[in-house]
Design a protein around this motif. Structure first.
Motif, PDB file in Angstrom:
ATOM      1  N   GLY A 198      29.504  90.087  22.826  1.00 53.42           N
ATOM      2  CA  GLY A 198      30.250  89.005  22.071  1.00 53.42           C
ATOM      3  C   GLY A 198      29.900  87.725  22.526  1.00 53.42           C
ATOM      4  O   GLY A 198      28.782  87.418  23.317  1.00 53.42           O
ATOM      5  N   ASP A 199      30.454  86.494  22.051  1.00 53.13           N
ATOM      6  CA  ASP A 199      30.233  85.263  22.556  1.00 53.13           C
ATOM      7  C   ASP A 199      31.175  84.519  23.976  1.00 53.13           C
ATOM      8  O   ASP A 199      31.111  83.805  24.175  1.00 53.13           O
ATOM      9  CB  ASP A 199      30.695  84.202  21.384  1.00 53.13           C
ATOM     10  CG  ASP A 199      31.967  84.197  20.775  1.00 53.13           C
ATOM     11  OD1 ASP A 199      32.804  84.878  21.537  1.00 53.13           O
ATOM     12  OD2 ASP A 199      32.028  83.928  19.768  1.00 53.13           O
ATOM     13  N   ASN A 211      33.802  93.808  22.758  1.00 52.04           N
ATOM     14  CA  ASN A 211      33.671  93.674  20.987  1.00 52.04           C
ATOM     15  C   ASN A 211      33.055  94.844  20.726  1.00 52.04           C
ATOM     16  O   ASN A 211      32.108  95.466  21.189  1.00 52.04           O
ATOM     17  CB  ASN A 211      32.452  92.254  21.173  1.00 52.04           C
ATOM     18  CG  ASN A 211      32.078  91.860  19.597  1.00 52.04           C
ATOM     19  OD1 ASN A 211      32.918  92.116  18.992  1.00 52.04           O
ATOM     20  ND2 ASN A 211      30.846  91.592  19.398  1.00 52.04           N
ATOM     21  N   THR A 256      35.067  90.732  13.224  1.00 53.00           N
ATOM     22  CA  THR A 256      34.768  91.169  14.510  1.00 53.00           C
ATOM     23  C   THR A 256      35.853  91.991  14.692  1.00 53.00           C
ATOM     24  O   THR A 256      36.874  92.172  14.367  1.00 53.00           O
ATOM     25  CB  THR A 256      34.429  90.187  15.444  1.00 53.00           C
ATOM     26  OG1 THR A 256      35.695  89.170  15.777  1.00 53.00           O
ATOM     27  CG2 THR A 256      33.372  89.215  15.281  1.00 53.00           C
ATOM     28  N   GLU A 258      37.729  93.092  18.304  1.00 56.11           N
ATOM     29  CA  GLU A 258      37.933  92.889  19.779  1.00 56.11           C
ATOM     30  C   GLU A 258      38.956  93.248  20.512  1.00 56.11           C
ATOM     31  O   GLU A 258      39.973  93.030  19.729  1.00 56.11           O
ATOM     32  CB  GLU A 258      37.554  91.145  19.839  1.00 56.11           C
ATOM     33  CG  GLU A 258      36.410  90.584  19.300  1.00 56.11           C
ATOM     34  CD  GLU A 258      36.624  89.180  19.494  1.00 56.11           C
ATOM     35  OE1 GLU A 258      35.614  88.394  20.273  1.00 56.11           O
ATOM     36  OE2 GLU A 258      37.271  88.239  18.905  1.00 56.11           O
TER      37      GLU A 258
END
Length: 317
Positions: A198-199, A211, A256, A258
């Motif tokens: 992910g980021d 993620n 998303t 998470e």
């Protein structure tokens, strides 16, 4: 796991108790049917078989714009059926050619000739075969002709609610009520997913997340929000909390999934993990900065830990 076998590999065994259906979710109603199969197989000293289809028949016949949303992948169904005690999960590839079989052809050519059957267990409202013309009466009539017994299982209700896969899909996707869904399923709703990169916004504020990319692309995802969950990593269970949504604080656009796993620091990128939903904590919210978000996440963690500590209702917590 229950042995997962395709039609081309099945042995013909006349002393077989079986049932047929998609069984998406393996909910309470399905379990009443499948428990009957296992019980009657034990009584007859027979093989217990659940015949199912992949993909879902409606994916071929009437998929709609976005396909059929599934409560369970084939792998998940197999795992759940093993817990009930089924010997074999027979998977029939469902395609256009197969969809053209009449109900009589299906029972004669597939069930009787290829699989073998001594008793056919069927749900009270089950319809099958081309144009869904096969009914309980079809099974009873062919049973007398071909020499197998039939047994009808009545509908399964909770109060005045008839449990169905459609009801559970709505309860999850429209309401996010994973606790009510668990009552209908007699287990926690589960999601298998592969951990993707992910980021990495969570790690700097003390809430690193995995993620998740769902194992099945059409898996039913609960309504956006924050959930208390349990997470299985390499056969070990951990508490956690999961955010489903677009992360409005960071101006996100794409949904998303998470999950923050409590007391966990291992690198699990590329691994498949399982999430079981306990309860919905709150809606997804937009915060005025990272500090406000972090304060809320700490409250979410406290709430999740409290909910996890209260688990005792279901065999698979």
């Amino acid at each position: 796991m229950a042995r997962l076998i395709e039609l081309k590999d099945i042995d013909h065994v006349p002393n077989t108790v079986l049932t047929v259906g998609t069984f998406d979710g393996v909910h309470r109603g399905h379990r009443a049917l499948i428990d009957t199969v296992v019980k009657k197989a034990d009584e007859r000293k027979a093989r217990s078989v659940v015949v199912t289809f992949d993909p879902h028949p409606r994916e071929i016949i009437n998929p709609g714009k976005s396909g059929i949303q599934m409560l369970t992948s084939l792998k998940e169904r197999c795992e759940l059926l093993e817990d009930i005690g089924v010997d074999i999960l027979l998977v029939i590839p469902f395609d256009r050619d197969f969809s053209l079989l009449t109900s009589e052809e299906f029972v004669r050519d597939i069930i009787h000739e290829k699989v073998g059957v001594s008793e056919f267990v069927i749900g009270y409202d089950h319809q099958f075969g081309r144009d869904r013309k096969g009914t309980i009466e079809t099974i009873e009539r062919l049973g007398k002709e071909l020499g197998f017994d039939s047994h009808v299982v009545s509908k399964h209700e909770m109060g005045d609610v008839t449990i169905s896969s459609t009801l559970i899909r709505k309860t999850l996707s429209e309401e996010g009520n994973v606790k009510k869904a668990a009552e209908y399923l007699n287990r926690r709703y589960l999601l298998n997913g592969i951990v993707a990169h992910g980021d990495k916004r969570g790690k700097p504020i003390g809430f690193p997340t995995a993620n998740l990319k769902p194992e099945h692309e059409n898996k039913v995802i609960p309504k956006n929000g924050v959930y208390a969950v349990k997470v299985r990593v390499s056969d070990k269970w951990y508490g956690g909390m999961m955010n489903i949504g677009v992360r409005p604080t960071f101006e996100g656009q794409k949904q998303t999934l998470e999950v923050h796993i409590f007391n966990f620091e291992k690198d699990i990128y590329g691994q498949t993990i399982q999430v079981r939903f306990i309860d919905r904590i709150r809606d997804e919210m937009k915060f005025n900065g990272v500090d406000e978000l972090k304060d809320q996440l700490n409250r979410d963690k406290d709430n999740s830990l409290e909910l996890i500590g209260q688990l005792n209702e279901f065999p698979h917590n």
